[in-house]
Write an enzyme that holds these catalytic residues in place. Structure first.
Site, PDB file in Angstrom:
ATOM      1  N   VAL A 137       0.841  -1.198   0.000  1.00  0.00           N
ATOM      2  CA  VAL A 137       0.000   0.000   0.000  1.00  0.00           C
ATOM      3  C   VAL A 137       0.878   1.250   0.000  1.00  0.00           C
ATOM      4  O   VAL A 137       1.707   1.439   0.897  1.00  0.00           O
ATOM      5  CB  VAL A 137      -0.951   0.018   1.205  1.00  0.00           C
ATOM      6  CG1 VAL A 137      -1.812   1.276   1.193  1.00  0.00           C
ATOM      7  CG2 VAL A 137      -1.829  -1.228   1.199  1.00  0.00           C
ATOM      8  N   LYS A 138       0.681   2.080  -1.005  1.00  0.00           N
ATOM      9  CA  LYS A 138       1.491   3.285  -1.176  1.00  0.00           C
ATOM     10  C   LYS A 138       0.763   4.469  -0.540  1.00  0.00           C
ATOM     11  O   LYS A 138      -0.377   4.773  -0.885  1.00  0.00           O
ATOM     12  CB  LYS A 138       1.715   3.524  -2.672  1.00  0.00           C
ATOM     13  CG  LYS A 138       2.888   4.390  -3.028  1.00  0.00           C
ATOM     14  CD  LYS A 138       3.078   4.350  -4.540  1.00  0.00           C
ATOM     15  CE  LYS A 138       4.253   5.177  -4.979  1.00  0.00           C
ATOM     16  NZ  LYS A 138       4.365   5.176  -6.462  1.00  0.00           N
TER      17      LYS A 138
END
Length: 218
Positions: A86-87
């Site tokens: 997850v960025k």
């Protein structure tokens, strides 16, 4: 040093994967838009398609800028595939979200990092990767590669496990410089990766080998 390709283009991802040296993929909303991908369902399906092509980590960016929204989006993204990372942007709520994800065992990539202080906060929150944008720093006459070296040294000194993922790489020389600076990962356009193959002496040597072979074997 690991190689990630920075694109949402499936053909380029396949070409990089076929080289046998690809370790992962990074994407962002701009790269998705460049490929004409819009709408939540289409974006999610595109991430799934990427995960089917590559064997390594795939960074999928949240769009929300508030804590609750980041958590909701991040949990949906992380559930898509085990390879998803997850960025999250390096803002106040982003740090809080990274800490939450870290405690839940969800891997994160802290993005839009431009200072060693931001990198410190990301590591303390438990980010898996931190992404300093070196090309954008170069654009404003600041040494982006030097930031990579500073972060790598700090992480080593304090024993942080967060990996330095050099982003916003513009050309092949950036890759070499990031390697020398101690980056764990470089995420690059396909052209920059292929540029590592190029050297005039290789071309000249191969041409001579083939010419000599032809003289003897016809």
């Amino acid at each position: 040093m690991k190689f990630f390709i920075d694109t949402a283009n499936l053909d380029q991802i396949r070409e990089a994967q076929d080289l046998g040296v690809l370790d992962g993929v990074t994407t962002n909303p701009s790269l998705m838009a460049k490929e004409g991908i819009s709408g939540e369902e289409n974006i999610i399906n595109h991430y799934k398609n990427i995960c089917e092509i590559v064997d390594g980590d795939v960074s999928a960016e949240v769009i929300a800028t508030g804590y609750e929204g980041m958590i909701k989006e991040g949990e949906i993204l992380a559930a898509l595939h085990p390879q998803i990372v997850v960025k999250v942007p390096i803002i106040k709520d982003g740090i809080k979200a990274i800490k939450y994800f870290s405690e839940k065992g969800i891997r994160t990539n802290c993005t839009l990092v431009f200072s060693i202080g931001q990198a410190l906060l990301a590591a303390k929150a438990g980010a898996t990767y931190v992404s300093p944008f070196i090309g954008r720093l170069d654009d404003i006459s600041t040494d982006g590669v030097e930031l990579i070296a500073q972060i790598a040294e700090m992480y080593s000194y304090y024993g942080f496990e967060t990996e330095v993922l050099a982003a916003s790489i513009r050309h092949t020389m950036h890759i070499v410089q990031c390697m020398e600076a101690g980056a764990d990962v470089a995420t690059c356009p396909l052209d920059a990766i292929l540029g590592l193959l190029n050297h005039p002496l290789t071309d000249i040597g191969l041409e001579k080998f083939l010419a000599d072979y032809k003289k003897v074997n016809g």
